[in-house]
Design a protein around this motif. Sequence first.
Motif, short mmCIF file in Angstrom:
data_model
loop_
_atom_site.label_atom_id
_atom_site.label_comp_id
_atom_site.label_asym_id
_atom_site.label_seq_id
_atom_site.Cartn_x
_atom_site.Cartn_y
_atom_site.Cartn_z
N LYS A 1 -5.75 -2.76 6.06
CA LYS A 1 -4.33 -2.49 6.27
C LYS A 1 -3.47 -3.46 5.47
O LYS A 1 -2.48 -3.06 4.84
N GLU B 1 -0.86 -2.54 2.43
CA GLU B 1 0.54 -2.98 2.39
C GLU B 1 0.84 -3.69 1.07
O GLU B 1 1.91 -3.52 0.48
N LYS C 1 1.05 -1.08 -1.61
CA LYS C 1 2.29 -0.33 -1.47
C LYS C 1 3.46 -1.10 -2.06
O LYS C 1 4.32 -0.54 -2.75
N SER C 2 3.49 -2.41 -1.79
CA SER C 2 4.55 -3.26 -2.34
C SER C 2 4.51 -3.29 -3.87
O SER C 2 5.54 -3.22 -4.54
#
Length: 438
Positions: A260, A264, A267-268
């Motif tokens: 996870k 993240e 995604k950033s």
Amino acid sequence: MNLKKAGLLAAVGVLSATQLIAQAPPVNDVKPFAPETEYRTWSIGVHGGLLNQSNLIGLRRRFDKVEHNFGYGLYVKRQILPGFGIQAEYVGGKVAGAYEGNNNTFETKLPWSVALSAHVTLANINWRYRQGVIKPYLNLGLGALGFEPSTEIGGSKTTYEKTTELFVPGGVGLKFAVTNDIAIDLGYRLNLVQSANFDGVSTGGSKDIFSYTHLGVEFAIGDKSKPYLANSNPVSAMQKEYLAQYDELVAQKEALAAQKAENEKLKSQVERIYADLADDDGDGVANRYDKCPDTPEKTKVDGAGCPLPEPKAPVVQQVVVTDEDRRVVDEAIQNLEFDLGKATIRPTSHASLNKVAALLIEKNFSLKLAGHTDNTGSMQTNLRLSKERAEAVKAYLVSKGANPSRIEATGYGPTQPIASNNTAAGRQQNRRVEFTLY
């Protein structure tokens, strides 16, 4: 002499057990409530010790002077439950005694005795027990024995006929685990003979008692990859399986948390890349490279995003590319380096690029820049990176005065390799920006 024999037999048994320790193979784990076929259930044992008329409960039978004699035996045991088994046993030897106050004596030869006993291992009944090194046990059974007593009373010797009677053996003991297959057996047994003539004197009619204290070795037999049932503890096995499953769940939870966090992070990074590629004024030059970010809509711009000058009548001239011109371009290609995974040109490449810019200005050459990558990563990422690197070279040349209209920047990603992507050297060759003068 009899004590020496008992000690020798015990020493031989212990030595044999010790020598077998190194030969013990690994034992497979068995899940809780596994069928009996997953275990070994048979064992054999041998022992030697002392036969006499003394006993731990303080009873005496007429001859009050205790004499110790060598006894010996062997048994076969069938384990039915982890704490319960049935044992068939043979014991032989002789029992003797005397009166303290006179010379009256007896001697009873015990050529054989056989008994079938229930054997209860107390340690495996305790649910908190896990790895028993010392296992207390009880046994109680019924058997038959053959004995031949003889006495010397008041100087008169009498020998009686060999007799067979029932007897009740009951005892306690400790087993010391040496390996999963071998245990040292230290036991004490009290034998109630269903006869008053075991010691040759039937006066009073009370039944005779004799005891057997022994030391021996027990061996589990069968497939050595299977555990011995008497060493099994279902509750401990359940706990072990539960803890293993719990550890696995904890590991999975930690892996999910790590995944996870990685998602993240990715995604950033993607959001940052999209922000870099955004084109707010719609002139076709990404904000990252746009030096004129407020260009009016539909305005033709150069590679830096700034308005192009009004077009002039084309001047037709013959373009001649010399070997020296090609050498300048080849040098720029060889010296061209970017930051890892980025379109940022390293300062070590500026000198050779400056020469290319000067060449484009001096001779008004046109230049095609083709960005290429290896096949590491996704197609989308590689196409983007190759295009960005070609655009970065174009922007740098334009910043040094080169005509942006004469420079074409294209990204091909991994679609046009010049070497195999199966090797590091090949992938290095495929990561390139090609310069074509015309």
